[in-house]
Design a protein around this motif. Structure first.
Motif, PDB file in Angstrom:
ATOM      1  N   SER A 139      -6.437   0.737  -6.917  1.00  0.00           N
ATOM      2  CA  SER A 139      -6.601   0.203  -5.574  1.00  0.00           C
ATOM      3  C   SER A 139      -8.081   0.155  -5.230  1.00  0.00           C
ATOM      4  O   SER A 139      -8.839   1.056  -5.613  1.00  0.00           O
ATOM      5  CB  SER A 139      -5.854   1.086  -4.568  1.00  0.00           C
ATOM      6  OG  SER A 139      -5.997   0.600  -3.255  1.00  0.00           O
TER       7      SER A 139
ATOM      8  N   GLY B 268      -3.254  -4.160  -5.049  1.00  0.00           N
ATOM      9  CA  GLY B 268      -4.099  -2.968  -5.087  1.00  0.00           C
ATOM     10  C   GLY B 268      -5.159  -3.017  -4.013  1.00  0.00           C
ATOM     11  O   GLY B 268      -6.353  -3.013  -4.319  1.00  0.00           O
TER      12      GLY B 268
ATOM     13  N   ASN C 179       0.805  -1.210   0.000  1.00  0.00           N
ATOM     14  CA  ASN C 179       0.000   0.000   0.000  1.00  0.00           C
ATOM     15  C   ASN C 179       0.848   1.276   0.000  1.00  0.00           C
ATOM     16  O   ASN C 179       1.692   1.461   0.876  1.00  0.00           O
ATOM     17  CB  ASN C 179      -0.916  -0.013   1.225  1.00  0.00           C
ATOM     18  CG  ASN C 179      -1.680  -1.321   1.326  1.00  0.00           C
ATOM     19  OD1 ASN C 179      -2.391  -1.707   0.408  1.00  0.00           O
ATOM     20  ND2 ASN C 179      -1.504  -2.018   2.430  1.00  0.00           N
TER      21      ASN C 179
ATOM     22  N   GLY D 246      -9.956  -5.480  -2.495  1.00  0.00           N
ATOM     23  CA  GLY D 246      -8.852  -5.021  -3.323  1.00  0.00           C
ATOM     24  C   GLY D 246      -8.997  -5.352  -4.789  1.00  0.00           C
ATOM     25  O   GLY D 246      -9.910  -6.072  -5.220  1.00  0.00           O
TER      26      GLY D 246
END
Length: 485
Positions: free
Chosen positions: A430, A408, A258, A450
């Motif tokens: 994302s 993502g 992230n 995700g």
């Protein structure tokens, strides 16, 4: 002794009993290695019995009055609220949680169970117009039947509860397999709460077992129509392959890499404060934790200096001390894995600007800087208190770096303009992006999940209801229709 201190039995077919494996698992405190309890593990035969029990109990549960179902989930909420300190203490002991993290996790459990309490009232039918004269089309929302849930060690109670409570509330039977390292808070405690709340016996089953012994049998069993898994991408891909071959649905929340993208016009002090929380909450052992901080070159040095300064001040140590924000990683293997990645990143050109230290399973904060996105600590999910800070020149370069990962799950954008932040967020690949906040966030009414290798499906609110139900079309021909032959 507390009411929940002796949960060392399997919960199968409405009974607390030992598993049939010959293996005893020692559940230990990750901080001081103190023995919490020993659990005789479940075997393949125990998994079989658990699935049959859920399948047998489910049809009657589906027919229970919606108001009665809702009352059971409201009871569960009341139990969690009444036993707050006891549950938080268990999370601290079993998972190495800080008190702050344990409190947040319990609040998440309460919130998602309260949301699940509304599901029985939302299992209605819809009447849709027909092309055929005299026909009535009815679309019924139905439970899928039985759901298998596999949960991880990091937020064990919540990451079990978000599937268990919602799947049950939608009318399904459930078999839960928690990580054995957090068997109590991730599974047996939940079974006890729902037992006390009045859930019919056999509907929820908890099997604590070892993959080394049972292999893929939990996923391959023919009874569950949905498998909900939270964990690593490698295991998730394997589960997805099994489910696809058996025409099962897989709901997968997997790994993340992230980014926090800090634009040139960001308030550096606020961005640093958010980054501290997003990186170090629960020692960085969160799928949504910030892994990379990608900062505009004009504010890069200022950001790094302030981030290092604040990171030095974080209290590290025994999680039973409520002032400590960083405690132990889940086990020594996690410490060894992370320190190897740090050494590899250094060999690849990354510089250590804050060097942590190892004390048992505790790893204090490490901060590295790199000119590229390609060093090991930036490419790989650290799942620990390790941050890599990388500069960028242009907005598009920063966005490209944020997207330069097969994952993502979650992301953050810091900027002086909310609307600009939203436009940048739309360009980040994302499932979740937070503007002028950090990446660790969850809510019971939001679509959580995700993109890319970070998973399939969504948890939360109406999205969980959709994941754990299916639709059945029933038509009624109220007037005799004319056929062509």
């Amino acid at each position: 002794m507390t009411a929940y201190s002796e949960l060392n039995l399997q919960y199968i077919s409405g009974k607390w009993r030992e598993g049939n494996s010959q293996t005893m698992y020692e559940n230990r405190n990750p901080y001081d290695d103190a023995l919490i309890t020993a659990i005789k593990l479940a075997s393949k035969e125990d998994i079989e019995e658990a699935y049959f029990a859920a399948e047998k109990a489910q049809p009657a549960w589906e027919m229970v009055n919606a108001f009665k179902k809702t009352e059971i989930f409201e009871n569960a909420v009341s139990i969690m609220k009444a036993r707050r300190e006891e549950i938080c203490d268990l999370l601290i002991q079993e998972t190495g949680s800080s008190y702050a993290k344990a409190s947040v996790e319990l609040e998440f459990c309460i919130s998602i169970t309260r949301e699940a309490a509304s599901f029985p009232m939302r299992m209605g039918a819809e009447i849709v117009p027909s092309l055929v004269h005299g026909k009535e089309n009815r679309i019924y929302r139905r439970p899928v039947g039985v759901v298998g849930v596999i949960s991880p060690f990091n937020f064990p109670m919540y990451l079990s509860m978000r599937s268990v409570a919602t799947a049950l509330a939608a009318g399904n039977g459930v078999v839960l397999k928690p990580d054995e390292q957090t068997a109590i808070s991730g599974g047996l405690l939940i079974a006890k709460i729902f037992e006390e709340a009045g859930l019919p016996k056999g509907l929820l089953n908890v099997v604590v077992t070892s993959i080394d012994e049972v292999g893929d049998s939990f996923v391959e069993h023919p009874i569950p129509r949905v498998i909900s898994f939270t964990g690593s991408t490698a295991v998730g891909l394997h589960i997805a392959q099994i489910c696809s071959q058996m025409m099962k649905k897989a709901i997968l929340e997997l790994g993340g890499n992230n980014p926090m993208l800090v634009l040139e016009d960001a308030d550096v002090d606020k961005a640093v404060q958010s980054a501290i929380y997003g990186k170090y909450f629960h020692n960085g052992q969160i799928c949504m934790a910030i892994n990379r901080m990608i900062v505009h070159e004009n504010i890069y040095e200022t950001f790094v200096d302030k981030f290092v300064e604040k990171s030095r001040k974080i209290k590290v140590g025994d999680p039973r001390d409520h002032s400590n924000m960083i405690g132990p990683l889940i086990n020594s293997k996690a410490v060894e894995r992370i320190t190897r990645e740090i050494e590899k990143a250094k060999a690849e050109g990354a510089k250590v600007v804050l060097e942590g230290k190892v004390e048992g399973n505790i790893l204090s904060p490490y901060i590295l800087t790199s000119t590229t996105n390609d060093v090991s600590t930036a490419k790989n999910e650290m799942f620990g208190p390790v941050a890599t800070v990388i500069p960028f020149k242009t907005e598009q370069e920063g966005i490209a770096m944020a997207n330069d990962t097969p994952y993502g799950l979650s992301a953050a954008v810091y900027t002086g303009s909310i609307e600009k932040g939203v436009e940048v967020a739309k360009q980040i690949q994302s499932g979740m992006v937070h503007v002028n906040d950090q990446s660790v966030h969850d809510e019971p009414l939001i679509a959580f999940g995700g993109e890319k290798k970070s998973g399939l499906g969504r948890f939360g609110g109406k999205w969980s209801l959709d994941e754990f139900t299916t639709f059945q079309w029933i038509s009624t021909q109220n007037e005799m229709r004319e056929y062509p032959f």
